[in-house]
Design a protein around this motif. Structure first.
Motif, short mmCIF file in Angstrom:
data_model
loop_
_atom_site.label_atom_id
_atom_site.label_comp_id
_atom_site.label_asym_id
_atom_site.label_seq_id
_atom_site.Cartn_x
_atom_site.Cartn_y
_atom_site.Cartn_z
N ARG A 75 -0.59 4.99 8.11
CA ARG A 75 0.55 5.71 7.54
C ARG A 75 1.87 5.21 8.14
NH1 ARG A 75 1.61 10.63 5.06
NH2 ARG A 75 -0.59 11.17 5.04
N GLY A 76 1.90 5.06 9.48
CA GLY A 76 3.10 4.57 10.15
C GLY A 76 3.48 3.17 9.70
N LEU A 77 2.48 2.31 9.53
CA LEU A 77 2.74 0.95 9.07
C LEU A 77 3.35 0.95 7.68
CD1 LEU A 77 2.42 -2.09 9.70
CD2 LEU A 77 0.13 -1.95 8.74
N ILE A 78 2.86 1.82 6.83
CA ILE A 78 3.38 1.93 5.46
C ILE A 78 4.80 2.51 5.48
CG2 ILE A 78 3.11 3.17 3.27
CD1 ILE A 78 0.01 2.95 3.79
N GLU A 79 4.99 3.59 6.22
CA GLU A 79 6.26 4.31 6.17
C GLU A 79 7.38 3.63 6.94
OE1 GLU A 79 4.53 8.83 5.44
OE2 GLU A 79 5.14 8.24 7.46
N THR A 80 7.07 3.02 8.10
CA THR A 80 8.15 2.45 8.91
C THR A 80 8.39 0.97 8.66
OG1 THR A 80 6.72 1.91 10.79
CG2 THR A 80 7.74 4.10 10.78
N GLU A 81 7.36 0.24 8.23
CA GLU A 81 7.50 -1.22 8.07
C GLU A 81 7.28 -1.70 6.64
OE1 GLU A 81 8.14 -3.59 10.52
OE2 GLU A 81 8.23 -2.20 12.20
N ASN A 82 6.70 -0.86 5.79
CA ASN A 82 6.26 -1.32 4.45
C ASN A 82 5.44 -2.60 4.63
OD1 ASN A 82 6.03 -0.89 1.70
ND2 ASN A 82 7.83 -2.11 1.22
N GLY A 83 4.58 -2.58 5.65
CA GLY A 83 3.90 -3.79 6.09
C GLY A 83 2.42 -3.85 5.82
N LEU A 84 1.93 -3.10 4.86
CA LEU A 84 0.51 -3.13 4.54
C LEU A 84 0.34 -3.58 3.10
CD1 LEU A 84 -2.37 -2.64 5.47
CD2 LEU A 84 -2.06 -0.20 5.05
N ALA A 141 0.84 -1.20 0.00
CA ALA A 141 0.00 0.00 0.00
C ALA A 141 0.87 1.25 0.00
CB ALA A 141 -0.90 0.00 1.23
N THR A 142 0.30 2.31 -0.55
CA THR A 142 0.92 3.63 -0.50
C THR A 142 0.01 4.54 0.34
OG1 THR A 142 -0.24 4.44 -2.46
CG2 THR A 142 1.88 3.30 -2.82
N ILE A 143 0.50 5.70 0.66
CA ILE A 143 -0.29 6.67 1.44
C ILE A 143 -1.61 6.97 0.73
CG2 ILE A 143 -0.29 9.02 2.39
CD1 ILE A 143 1.69 6.95 3.73
N GLU A 144 -1.59 7.00 -0.59
CA GLU A 144 -2.81 7.32 -1.35
C GLU A 144 -3.90 6.26 -1.19
OE1 GLU A 144 0.39 7.44 -2.78
OE2 GLU A 144 0.43 9.59 -2.37
N ASP A 145 -3.53 5.06 -0.78
CA ASP A 145 -4.50 3.97 -0.61
C ASP A 145 -5.24 4.02 0.73
OD1 ASP A 145 -3.87 2.56 -3.07
OD2 ASP A 145 -2.00 1.94 -2.10
N ILE A 146 -4.77 4.83 1.66
CA ILE A 146 -5.31 4.82 3.03
C ILE A 146 -6.82 5.07 3.09
CG2 ILE A 146 -5.24 6.00 5.27
CD1 ILE A 146 -2.18 6.13 4.97
N PRO A 147 -7.39 6.03 2.36
CA PRO A 147 -8.85 6.21 2.47
C PRO A 147 -9.65 4.96 2.11
CG PRO A 147 -7.85 8.15 1.48
CD PRO A 147 -6.76 7.11 1.57
N GLU A 148 -9.23 4.24 1.08
CA GLU A 148 -9.95 3.01 0.70
C GLU A 148 -9.75 1.91 1.73
OE1 GLU A 148 -10.60 1.42 -3.30
OE2 GLU A 148 -9.14 2.94 -3.93
N ILE A 149 -8.54 1.81 2.28
CA ILE A 149 -8.27 0.81 3.32
C ILE A 149 -9.11 1.11 4.55
CG2 ILE A 149 -6.48 -0.09 4.87
CD1 ILE A 149 -4.48 0.56 2.51
#
Length: 191
Positions: free
Chosen positions: A46-55, A6-14
């Motif tokens: 956002r933190g999961l995406i940015e710090t772990e690339n885990g989403l 996921a990217t930051i842009e995907d957060i609203p749909e998630i």
């Protein structure tokens, strides 16, 4: 179907997908088919995406139809339930070794839109997430609320996770499950 990080842009749909299937907001009609119990804010995504690339997400065209979370114990340590699990790692054996924050990570929740359940989305999304985390950890650990039998069946029968033990936290009863991240996910499509 496309599987990717996921990217930051995907957060609203998630977030919208989480809202549909979170235990506090799910419809009574949908609840027997599975739900997620941990509620994440957009900032936590956002933190999961940015710090772990885990989403990891599953997309049908431009629509996010599923997500799976995975991260080091350090990321999860802010939540009381995960603090409990972290403290218990040295008391838990799996794959012939005692668990630790160095040799395992926490996977989940995973959430799939009901229109895509029972399809290839679950094993393929799990497989994508597994391949991302296998580079860092040999053991996947997760938990499933004992009131969520559909999720337990999907993880044990379709994905091949092992029940390690049960535990209780905050008057809720859980199964703790594990998976060897060097093993390809059963029922996943070849790359």
């Amino acid at each position: 179907m496309n599987y990717r990080n996921a990217t930051i842009e995907d957060i609203p749909e998630i977030s919208a997908l989480q809202q549909l299937y979170h235990v506090s907001t799910i419809s009574d009609a949908d609840k027997p088919d599975g739900f997620v119990t941990t509620l994440f804010t957009e900032e936590q995504f956002r933190g999961l995406i940015e710090t772990e690339n885990g989403l990891a997400i599953a997309c049908d065209g431009d629509q996010v139809v599923g997500y799976a979370m995975a991260a080091s114990w350090d990321y999860w340590s802010a939540w009381p339930l995960f603090q409990h699990m972290i403290q218990d790692l040295p008391e838990t054996e799996y794959m012939g070794r005692m668990l630790s924050v160095e040799n395992s990570y926490q996977y989940g929740p995973i959430c799939i839109h009901k229109d895509y359940r029972g399809t290839e989305v679950l094993p393929n999304l799990f497989e994508f997430s597994r391949t991302q985390m296998h580079k860092r950890f040999p053991i996947l650990i997760t938990f499933i609320n004992q009131t969520n039998p559909r999720s337990l069946k999907a993880h044990t029968e379709k994905l091949g996770l092992d029940i390690i033990k049960t535990f209780t936290f905050n008057q809720n009863h859980y199964y703790e499950l594990g998976y060897n991240t060097s093993k390809r996910t059963p029922n996943s499509s070849p790359e």
